[in-house]
Design a protein around this motif. Structure first.
Motif, PDB file in Angstrom:
ATOM      1  N   GLY A  73       0.798  -1.216   0.000  1.00  0.00           N
ATOM      2  CA  GLY A  73       0.000   0.000   0.000  1.00  0.00           C
ATOM      3  C   GLY A  73       0.834   1.272   0.000  1.00  0.00           C
ATOM      4  N   ALA A  74       2.156   1.125  -0.115  1.00  0.00           N
ATOM      5  CA  ALA A  74       3.041   2.284  -0.009  1.00  0.00           C
ATOM      6  C   ALA A  74       3.408   2.855  -1.377  1.00  0.00           C
ATOM      7  N   TYR A  75       3.812   4.107  -1.362  1.00  0.00           N
ATOM      8  CA  TYR A  75       4.341   4.781  -2.545  1.00  0.00           C
ATOM      9  C   TYR A  75       5.806   5.103  -2.296  1.00  0.00           C
ATOM     10  N   PHE A  76       6.625   4.929  -3.319  1.00  0.00           N
ATOM     11  CA  PHE A  76       8.036   5.292  -3.236  1.00  0.00           C
ATOM     12  C   PHE A  76       8.287   6.354  -4.288  1.00  0.00           C
ATOM     13  N   ILE A  77       8.673   7.536  -3.832  1.00  0.00           N
ATOM     14  CA  ILE A  77       8.911   8.664  -4.735  1.00  0.00           C
ATOM     15  C   ILE A  77      10.404   8.760  -4.982  1.00  0.00           C
ATOM     16  N   GLY A  78      10.783   8.813  -6.244  1.00  0.00           N
ATOM     17  CA  GLY A  78      12.195   8.899  -6.576  1.00  0.00           C
ATOM     18  C   GLY A  78      12.449   9.766  -7.787  1.00  0.00           C
ATOM     19  N   ASP A  79      13.719   9.984  -8.051  1.00  0.00           N
ATOM     20  CA  ASP A  79      14.075  10.864  -9.165  1.00  0.00           C
ATOM     21  C   ASP A  79      14.825  10.158 -10.287  1.00  0.00           C
ATOM     22  N   THR A  80      14.950   8.828 -10.209  1.00  0.00           N
ATOM     23  CA  THR A  80      15.616   8.070 -11.272  1.00  0.00           C
ATOM     24  C   THR A  80      14.831   6.795 -11.557  1.00  0.00           C
ATOM     25  N   MET A  81      15.115   6.202 -12.679  1.00  0.00           N
ATOM     26  CA  MET A  81      14.476   4.925 -13.012  1.00  0.00           C
ATOM     27  C   MET A  81      14.887   3.844 -12.011  1.00  0.00           C
ATOM     28  N   VAL A  84      12.256   3.672  -9.526  1.00  0.00           N
ATOM     29  CA  VAL A  84      11.077   2.967 -10.039  1.00  0.00           C
ATOM     30  C   VAL A  84      11.291   1.459  -9.929  1.00  0.00           C
ATOM     31  N   PHE A  85      12.461   0.989 -10.310  1.00  0.00           N
ATOM     32  CA  PHE A  85      12.779  -0.441 -10.229  1.00  0.00           C
ATOM     33  C   PHE A  85      12.808  -0.908  -8.770  1.00  0.00           C
ATOM     34  N   THR A  86      13.263  -0.046  -7.877  1.00  0.00           N
ATOM     35  CA  THR A  86      13.272  -0.374  -6.445  1.00  0.00           C
ATOM     36  C   THR A  86      11.849  -0.578  -5.953  1.00  0.00           C
ATOM     37  N   ALA A  87      10.962   0.336  -6.317  1.00  0.00           N
ATOM     38  CA  ALA A  87       9.558   0.220  -5.920  1.00  0.00           C
ATOM     39  C   ALA A  87       8.955  -1.071  -6.450  1.00  0.00           C
ATOM     40  N   LYS A  93       4.045   1.014  -5.084  1.00  0.00           N
ATOM     41  CA  LYS A  93       3.839   1.890  -6.244  1.00  0.00           C
ATOM     42  C   LYS A  93       4.959   2.920  -6.296  1.00  0.00           C
ATOM     43  N   SER A  94       5.247   3.390  -7.494  1.00  0.00           N
ATOM     44  CA  SER A  94       6.327   4.363  -7.647  1.00  0.00           C
ATOM     45  C   SER A  94       5.803   5.658  -8.255  1.00  0.00           C
TER      46      SER A  94
END
Length: 97
Positions: A73-81, A84-87, A93-94
């Protein structure tokens, strides 16, 4: 917050320097009205194969375990692809920012 900081293990900067940078960052965020409860770092080099270096999900799993929340149920906000792959690897969700 989860971040790769291999500069420590590469000898580019000391753990103490990273700690000072982190303290300053958290202070600035709080002054602006924000709050980060904990910062998770992977200081390992990419070639070590550790489970915590993004895009592996180790840092996110550690946070979920410590703070008792579901990554589903969590969101992971990032600045690189890589974020996204980590999420995806963690099952959350990313948001690419």
């Amino acid at each position: 917050m989860a971040s790769n900081q291999a500069g420590v293990s590469k000898g580019i900067y000391a753990q103490k320097t990273l700690d000072l940078i982190t303290a300053g960052m958290l202070t600035d965020i709080e002054k602006a009205g924000g709050k980060i409860t904990k910062v998770y770092y992977c200081i390992h080099r990419q070639d070590t194969g550790c489970a915590c270096r993004k895009p592996k999900p180790g840092l996110l799993k550690a946070a979920a375990k410590e703070f008792k929340f579901s990554l589903k149920g969590a969101y992971f906000i990032g600045d690189t692809m890589r974020d996204v792959f980590t999420a995806q690897a963690a099952g959350c969700k990313s948001i690419l920012y």
